[in-house]
Write an enzyme that holds these catalytic residues in place. Structure first.
Site, PDB file in Angstrom:
ATOM      1  N   LYS A 112       0.833  -1.211   0.000  1.00 30.94           N
ATOM      2  CA  LYS A 112       0.000   0.000   0.000  1.00 30.94           C
ATOM      3  C   LYS A 112       0.867   1.261   0.000  1.00 30.94           C
ATOM      4  CE  LYS A 112      -4.305  -1.965   1.407  1.00 30.94           C
ATOM      5  NZ  LYS A 112      -5.561  -1.896   2.137  1.00 30.94           N
ATOM      6  N   LYS A 194      -4.811 -10.558  -5.937  1.00 28.25           N
ATOM      7  CA  LYS A 194      -6.039 -10.878  -5.201  1.00 28.25           C
ATOM      8  C   LYS A 194      -7.145  -9.900  -5.606  1.00 28.25           C
ATOM      9  CE  LYS A 194      -6.280  -8.170  -1.018  1.00 28.25           C
ATOM     10  NZ  LYS A 194      -7.284  -8.031  -0.023  1.00 28.25           N
ATOM     11  N   LYS A 197     -10.630  -4.403  -3.069  1.00 31.31           N
ATOM     12  CA  LYS A 197     -11.529  -3.258  -3.100  1.00 31.31           C
ATOM     13  C   LYS A 197     -10.828  -2.020  -3.604  1.00 31.31           C
ATOM     14  CE  LYS A 197     -12.634  -3.670   1.274  1.00 31.31           C
ATOM     15  NZ  LYS A 197     -12.830  -2.841   2.415  1.00 31.31           N
TER      16      LYS A 197
HETATM   17  P1  ATP Z   1      -8.178  -4.106  -0.004  1.00 28.76           P
HETATM   18  O1  ATP Z   1      -8.307  -5.208  -0.984  1.00 28.76           O
HETATM   19  O2  ATP Z   1      -8.586  -2.786  -0.530  1.00 28.76           O
HETATM   20  O3  ATP Z   1      -6.900  -4.092   0.751  1.00 28.76           O
HETATM   21  P2  ATP Z   1      -9.584  -5.767   1.704  1.00 28.76           P
HETATM   22  O4  ATP Z   1     -10.761  -6.265   0.942  1.00 28.76           O
HETATM   23  O5  ATP Z   1      -8.416  -6.639   1.878  1.00 28.76           O
HETATM   24  O6  ATP Z   1      -9.254  -4.383   1.090  1.00 28.76           O
HETATM   25  P3  ATP Z   1     -11.082  -5.612   4.180  1.00 28.76           P
HETATM   26  O7  ATP Z   1     -12.358  -5.028   3.777  1.00 28.76           O
HETATM   27  O8  ATP Z   1     -10.664  -5.135   5.483  1.00 28.76           O
HETATM   28  O9  ATP Z   1      -9.919  -5.300   3.184  1.00 28.76           O
HETATM   29  O10 ATP Z   1     -11.210  -7.192   4.166  1.00 28.76           O
HETATM   30  C1  ATP Z   1     -12.245  -7.827   4.826  1.00 28.76           C
HETATM   31  C2  ATP Z   1     -11.981  -9.311   4.873  1.00 28.76           C
HETATM   32  O11 ATP Z   1     -12.005  -9.870   3.553  1.00 28.76           O
HETATM   33  C3  ATP Z   1     -10.617  -9.691   5.463  1.00 28.76           C
HETATM   34  O12 ATP Z   1     -10.787 -10.796   6.310  1.00 28.76           O
HETATM   35  C4  ATP Z   1      -9.798 -10.063   4.257  1.00 28.76           C
HETATM   36  O13 ATP Z   1      -8.797 -11.009   4.568  1.00 28.76           O
HETATM   37  C5  ATP Z   1     -10.852 -10.688   3.363  1.00 28.76           C
HETATM   38  N1  ATP Z   1     -10.458 -10.608   1.944  1.00 28.76           N
HETATM   39  C6  ATP Z   1     -10.094  -9.499   1.283  1.00 28.76           C
HETATM   40  N2  ATP Z   1      -9.833  -9.772  -0.008  1.00 28.76           N
HETATM   41  C7  ATP Z   1     -10.035 -11.108  -0.167  1.00 28.76           C
HETATM   42  C8  ATP Z   1      -9.927 -11.999  -1.280  1.00 28.76           C
HETATM   43  N3  ATP Z   1      -9.553 -11.573  -2.468  1.00 28.76           N
HETATM   44  N4  ATP Z   1     -10.202 -13.315  -1.077  1.00 28.76           N
HETATM   45  C9  ATP Z   1     -10.580 -13.757   0.141  1.00 28.76           C
HETATM   46  N5  ATP Z   1     -10.704 -12.963   1.229  1.00 28.76           N
HETATM   47  C10 ATP Z   1     -10.439 -11.650   1.096  1.00 28.76           C
END
Ligand code: ATP
Ligand code: LTN
Length: 327
Positions: A112, A194, A197
């Site tokens: 990040k 991955k 968001k």
């Molecule tokens: P960013 O991708 O912008 O960093 P994020 O989606 O990782 O955001 P959070 O909204 O805090 O951030 O994630 C919420 C939950 O979703 C966390 O437990 C994270 O590990 C899970 N998660 C995020 N992306 C994935 C993915 N691609 N596959 C599975 N689990 C995910």
């Protein structure tokens, strides 16, 4: 003491099916076995710049998503992080327990920080201390998260044991719960990344608020691998990713799925995956829209009240152990 769960998602961008399949669906499944706390972590969101009115709206939207996913507020505690000031208070204390070198090793920080270039905020670096505070405040046993949070969980455990060693037994040792399937859903436009968001490319993820046409368009555009067979195969990451989403949404086994698609091509997989996703999202979005503003407000107020009473007790012990006393 009952066994406890804590987890959270940030109210930034749009929650996607990766968040649902990797995290939320496990929260729903585990909530009946544990005393559960599900938090909208808005203080984490501001570690990168946010538009204030968008942040406020997203905070409520994410709470709605928790409820629509099946978190039952009669069973679980749902609340907003900033409503319980002990999160920020313990985060400060843990900032005085964690080492800068530990924070600088976090891969999420490194990724990040690269995107923010020279404008990296101090909070982005110290974010794992806030996450550790979230977890440790509730004497959490289990933290259901996606694979990307594994390193933060390991740091949380290190901080808990360092604090316990230096100041006396205070925190329960939490464990990560990372599902075997779905912990890392990959981006539809690039199976090496991955689903995220914060990705600028909207075609990489299917969000939980996408309409049917958008879902169909995104699945159709998803990249595929060379070859034609529809099989779970590590050397074909794009198809395996689509199959994993299909598997989790249908509840079928990998053997059943491979039999079903035998002799059919990638186009058939995409068209069936699109329909399965649309059928999953339709009732989900209907539930989201059915939650009234007042119902949401009172659920979050009650959740904060319950969370606060537990957080306060942990903080009292932490301060006493550290010799933090006032008048
Ligand atoms: P960013 O991708 O912008 O960093 P994020 O989606 O990782 O955001 P959070 O909204 O805090 O951030 O994630 C919420 C939950 O979703 C966390 O437990 C994270 O590990 C899970 N998660 C995020 N992306 C994935 C993915 N691609 N596959 C599975 N689990 C995910
Ligand atoms: N850092 C997590 C969100 C998060 C979290 C937590 C998850 C903040 N605090 C406590 C589990 C437990 C992320 O997914 N980006």
């Amino acid at each position: 003491m009952p066994k406890r769960i804590f987890s959270g998602a940030q109210p930034t961008g749009n929650l996607h099916i990766g968040n649902y399949l990797g995290a939320l669906r496990n929260w729903v499944a585990l909530q009946h076995e544990y005393e559960s706390f599900f938090c909208v972590v808005n203080l984490h969101a501001i570690t990168v710049p946010q538009d204030p009115s968008a942040l406020a709206a997203k905070t409520r939207e994410v709470a709605r998503i928790y409820l629509a996913a099946g978190i039952d507020p009669k069973v679980s505690t749902v609340f907003v992080q900033s409503d319980v000031s002990e999160h920020a208070e313990l985060a400060w204390i843990l900032n005085c327990v964690v080492r800068v070198s530990e924070l600088e090793r976090m891969t999420q920080y490194k990724d990040k920080a690269k995107k923010q270039r020279e404008n990296v905020l101090a909070g982005l670096l110290t974010y794992p201390a806030l996450m550790a505070a979230d977890i440790l405040l509730y004497q959490t046993d289990l933290v259901p998260v996606g694979h990307d949070q594994k390193q933060h969980l390991e740091l949380t455990r290190d901080l808990a044991s360092r604090f316990n060693r230096d100041f006396g037994e205070t925190f329960r040792m939490p464990e990560a719960f990372i599902p075997k399937v779905g912990a890392k859903i990959q981006a539809l436009d690039d199976p090496a990344k991955k689903m995220s968001k914060s990705d600028e490319n909207v075609h990489g993820s299917i969000t939980l608020v996408d309409d049917a046409d958008t879902v169909r368009r995104k699945v159709k555009r998803a990249v595929t691998d060379s070859g034609t067979e529809v099989r779970f195969d590590a050397s074909r990451p794009a198809i395996t990713n689509l199959l994993t989403i299909y598997q989790l949404l249908t509840g079928k086994t990998s053997v059943e799925i491979e039999e079903h698609f035998a002799g059919k091509g990638y186009a058939q997989l995409k068209s069936e995956l699109a329909e399965v996703t649309v059928e999953f999202l339709r009732p989900f979005q209907a539930r989201m829209n059915a939650i009234g503003d007042e119902e949401l407000r009172s659920t979050l107020a009650e959740g904060a009240e319950k969370a606060r009473s537990i957080a306060r007790e942990t903080m009292r012990a932490v301060k006493e152990r550290m010799g933090i006393v006032g008048a």
